[in-house]
Design a protein around this motif. Structure first.
Motif, PDB file in Angstrom:
ATOM      1  N   HIS A  12      -6.509   2.476  10.763  1.00 60.45           N
ATOM      2  CA  HIS A  12      -5.847   3.422  11.657  1.00 60.45           C
ATOM      3  C   HIS A  12      -5.981   4.824  11.048  1.00 60.45           C
ATOM      4  CE1 HIS A  12      -2.549   5.400  13.754  1.00 60.45           C
ATOM      5  NE2 HIS A  12      -2.590   4.407  14.634  1.00 60.45           N
ATOM      6  N   PRO A  13      -6.117   5.868  11.849  1.00 56.22           N
ATOM      7  CA  PRO A  13      -6.280   7.214  11.295  1.00 56.22           C
ATOM      8  C   PRO A  13      -5.095   7.687  10.449  1.00 56.22           C
ATOM      9  CG  PRO A  13      -6.437   7.236  13.715  1.00 56.22           C
ATOM     10  CD  PRO A  13      -6.239   5.824  13.299  1.00 56.22           C
ATOM     11  N   LEU A  14      -3.931   7.092  10.645  1.00 55.34           N
ATOM     12  CA  LEU A  14      -2.766   7.492   9.861  1.00 55.34           C
ATOM     13  C   LEU A  14      -2.605   6.681   8.570  1.00 55.34           C
ATOM     14  CD1 LEU A  14      -0.102   8.047  12.666  1.00 55.34           C
ATOM     15  CD2 LEU A  14      -1.392   9.768  11.378  1.00 55.34           C
ATOM     16  N   PHE A  15      -3.536   5.760   8.308  1.00 52.04           N
ATOM     17  CA  PHE A  15      -3.407   4.885   7.137  1.00 52.04           C
ATOM     18  C   PHE A  15      -3.268   5.688   5.842  1.00 52.04           C
ATOM     19  CE2 PHE A  15      -5.087   2.261   3.693  1.00 52.04           C
ATOM     20  CZ  PHE A  15      -4.331   1.113   3.847  1.00 52.04           C
ATOM     21  N   MET A  16      -4.211   6.578   5.562  1.00 52.55           N
ATOM     22  CA  MET A  16      -4.178   7.339   4.317  1.00 52.55           C
ATOM     23  C   MET A  16      -3.006   8.322   4.267  1.00 52.55           C
ATOM     24  SD  MET A  16      -6.333   5.831   2.530  1.00 52.55           S
ATOM     25  CE  MET A  16      -6.573   6.813   1.074  1.00 52.55           C
ATOM     26  N   PRO A  17      -2.683   9.032   5.353  1.00 57.01           N
ATOM     27  CA  PRO A  17      -1.492   9.898   5.281  1.00 57.01           C
ATOM     28  C   PRO A  17      -0.202   9.122   5.001  1.00 57.01           C
ATOM     29  CG  PRO A  17      -2.861  10.563   7.121  1.00 57.01           C
ATOM     30  CD  PRO A  17      -3.448   9.286   6.581  1.00 57.01           C
ATOM     31  N   VAL A  18      -0.072   7.923   5.551  1.00 53.06           N
ATOM     32  CA  VAL A  18       1.128   7.125   5.287  1.00 53.06           C
ATOM     33  C   VAL A  18       1.157   6.708   3.815  1.00 53.06           C
ATOM     34  CG1 VAL A  18       2.255   4.904   5.777  1.00 53.06           C
ATOM     35  CG2 VAL A  18       1.467   6.348   7.649  1.00 53.06           C
ATOM     36  N   ILE A  19       0.003   6.348   3.267  1.00 49.85           N
ATOM     37  CA  ILE A  19      -0.077   6.003   1.849  1.00 49.85           C
ATOM     38  C   ILE A  19       0.320   7.218   1.002  1.00 49.85           C
ATOM     39  CG2 ILE A  19      -1.646   5.313  -0.022  1.00 49.85           C
ATOM     40  CD1 ILE A  19      -0.994   3.072   1.984  1.00 49.85           C
ATOM     41  N   LEU A  65      13.916  -7.077   1.159  1.00 46.80           N
ATOM     42  CA  LEU A  65      14.428  -7.103   2.528  1.00 46.80           C
ATOM     43  C   LEU A  65      13.339  -6.735   3.539  1.00 46.80           C
ATOM     44  CD1 LEU A  65      17.965  -5.510   2.027  1.00 46.80           C
ATOM     45  CD2 LEU A  65      17.410  -7.924   2.489  1.00 46.80           C
ATOM     46  N   THR A  66      12.489  -5.797   3.169  1.00 42.18           N
ATOM     47  CA  THR A  66      11.399  -5.405   4.065  1.00 42.18           C
ATOM     48  C   THR A  66      10.420  -6.557   4.271  1.00 42.18           C
ATOM     49  OG1 THR A  66      11.612  -3.102   3.370  1.00 42.18           O
ATOM     50  CG2 THR A  66       9.536  -3.734   4.411  1.00 42.18           C
ATOM     51  N   VAL A  67      10.008  -7.188   3.195  1.00 44.32           N
ATOM     52  CA  VAL A  67       9.072  -8.312   3.306  1.00 44.32           C
ATOM     53  C   VAL A  67       9.706  -9.455   4.080  1.00 44.32           C
ATOM     54  CG1 VAL A  67       7.875 -10.110   1.981  1.00 44.32           C
ATOM     55  CG2 VAL A  67       7.726  -7.725   1.260  1.00 44.32           C
ATOM     56  N   LEU A  68      10.942  -9.774   3.787  1.00 41.40           N
ATOM     57  CA  LEU A  68      11.637 -10.853   4.489  1.00 41.40           C
ATOM     58  C   LEU A  68      11.722 -10.565   5.986  1.00 41.40           C
ATOM     59  CD1 LEU A  68      13.257 -13.504   4.168  1.00 41.40           C
ATOM     60  CD2 LEU A  68      15.297 -12.077   3.972  1.00 41.40           C
ATOM     61  N   GLY A  69      12.128  -9.358   6.322  1.00 41.48           N
ATOM     62  CA  GLY A  69      12.271  -9.005   7.733  1.00 41.48           C
ATOM     63  C   GLY A  69      10.950  -8.961   8.479  1.00 41.48           C
ATOM     64  N   LEU A  70       9.935  -8.367   7.866  1.00 44.91           N
ATOM     65  CA  LEU A  70       8.660  -8.234   8.566  1.00 44.91           C
ATOM     66  C   LEU A  70       7.905  -9.550   8.678  1.00 44.91           C
ATOM     67  CD1 LEU A  70       7.440  -4.763   7.282  1.00 44.91           C
ATOM     68  CD2 LEU A  70       8.312  -5.347   9.551  1.00 44.91           C
ATOM     69  N   THR A  71       7.976 -10.411   7.656  1.00 40.84           N
ATOM     70  CA  THR A  71       7.277 -11.694   7.767  1.00 40.84           C
ATOM     71  C   THR A  71       7.947 -12.587   8.803  1.00 40.84           C
ATOM     72  OG1 THR A  71       8.515 -12.563   5.874  1.00 40.84           O
ATOM     73  CG2 THR A  71       6.321 -11.682   5.428  1.00 40.84           C
ATOM     74  N   ALA A  72       9.265 -12.456   8.950  1.00 35.03           N
ATOM     75  CA  ALA A  72       9.975 -13.269   9.943  1.00 35.03           C
ATOM     76  C   ALA A  72       9.790 -12.730  11.360  1.00 35.03           C
ATOM     77  CB  ALA A  72      11.465 -13.317   9.601  1.00 35.03           C
ATOM     78  N   SER A  73       9.398 -11.476  11.490  1.00 28.41           N
ATOM     79  CA  SER A  73       9.309 -10.858  12.812  1.00 28.41           C
ATOM     80  C   SER A  73       8.106 -11.326  13.622  1.00 28.41           C
ATOM     81  CB  SER A  73       9.245  -9.330  12.668  1.00 28.41           C
ATOM     82  OG  SER A  73       7.979  -8.929  12.177  1.00 28.41           O
ATOM     83  N   GLY A  74       7.050 -11.779  12.948  1.00 31.91           N
ATOM     84  CA  GLY A  74       5.839 -12.192  13.650  1.00 31.91           C
ATOM     85  C   GLY A  74       5.000 -11.020  14.131  1.00 31.91           C
ATOM     86  N   ARG A  75       5.378  -9.812  13.757  1.00 28.37           N
ATOM     87  CA  ARG A  75       4.648  -8.617  14.187  1.00 28.37           C
ATOM     88  C   ARG A  75       3.413  -8.395  13.319  1.00 28.37           C
ATOM     89  NH1 ARG A  75       8.951  -4.149  13.812  1.00 28.37           N
ATOM     90  NH2 ARG A  75       7.116  -2.891  14.263  1.00 28.37           N
ATOM     91  N   VAL A  76       2.585  -7.468  13.775  1.00 32.11           N
ATOM     92  CA  VAL A  76       1.415  -7.081  12.998  1.00 32.11           C
ATOM     93  C   VAL A  76       1.640  -5.680  12.451  1.00 32.11           C
ATOM     94  CG1 VAL A  76      -0.191  -8.534  14.290  1.00 32.11           C
ATOM     95  CG2 VAL A  76       0.158  -6.166  14.979  1.00 32.11           C
ATOM     96  N   ALA A  77       1.002  -5.399  11.330  1.00 28.61           N
ATOM     97  CA  ALA A  77       1.112  -4.079  10.714  1.00 28.61           C
ATOM     98  C   ALA A  77       0.430  -3.055  11.616  1.00 28.61           C
ATOM     99  CB  ALA A  77       0.464  -4.093   9.338  1.00 28.61           C
ATOM    100  N   PRO A  78       1.104  -1.964  11.943  1.00 30.90           N
ATOM    101  CA  PRO A  78       0.519  -1.004  12.878  1.00 30.90           C
ATOM    102  C   PRO A  78      -0.717  -0.289  12.332  1.00 30.90           C
ATOM    103  CG  PRO A  78       2.597  -0.184  12.001  1.00 30.90           C
ATOM    104  CD  PRO A  78       2.442  -1.591  11.521  1.00 30.90           C
ATOM    105  N   LEU A  79      -0.820  -0.161  11.031  1.00 28.36           N
ATOM    106  CA  LEU A  79      -1.960   0.561  10.464  1.00 28.36           C
ATOM    107  C   LEU A  79      -3.170  -0.322  10.212  1.00 28.36           C
ATOM    108  CD1 LEU A  79      -0.148   2.959   7.981  1.00 28.36           C
ATOM    109  CD2 LEU A  79      -0.943   3.423  10.297  1.00 28.36           C
TER     110      LEU A  79
END
Length: 145
Positions: A12-19, A65-79
């Motif tokens: 995603h074009p925002l990948f490096m700015p987010v990093i 908490l972030t890993v627990l919440g995101l892995t349980a959400s079934g979502r995909v990483a936006p970047l």
């Protein structure tokens, strides 16, 4: 096994700015907590200043908490477009030996990699020797591997 790397064209074009923003927040936090000072880290290792335990504990709670919440959400990483998932790694000889070597370097230099970069940012130029040593150690490990 799924591929864990992606090419620059797939990102995603925002990948490096987010990093970069993540690094900025990390560096600011290290500066605010004064963890960029080898003396503070060595005081923690000598159990005379336990401030680093609070910094690491806070980071562990937020990350956990972030890993627990995101892995349980079934979502995909936006970047990256990949599903959030835990990376399972068994405890093997390399993990133990690498941890011991990392810990020895941390204790001898009084600085870990992230804090070393933050230390350069506040003007601690001699810490560049430790950073050079980290790069040399990683290179030597890569040659042997």
């Amino acid at each position: 096994m799924t591929e864990t790397t992606s090419s620059a064209a797939d990102r995603h074009p925002l990948f490096m700015p987010v990093i970069a923003v993540g690094g900025l927040v990390f560096g600011f936090g290290l500066g605010l907590s004064e963890m960029y000072q080898p003396e503070v880290v060595l005081s923690f290792l000598q159990l005379t200043d336990l401030g680093l335990a609070f910094v690491m504990g806070g980071a562990a709670v937020v990350a956990g908490l972030t890993v627990l919440g995101l892995t349980a959400s079934g979502r995909v990483a936006p970047l990256t477009g990949r599903p959030y998932a835990r990376r399972l790694r068994s405890m093997d000889r390399n993990v133990l030996l690498g941890g011991l070597i990392f810990g020895a370097g941390w204790g001898l230099s009084g600085i870990c990699p992230g804090a070393a970069y933050a230390s350069v940012g506040v003007g601690n130029v001699p810490i560049l020797w430790a950073i050079l040593g980290m790069f040399a150690g990683a290179y030597v490990q890569g040659v042997f591997r």
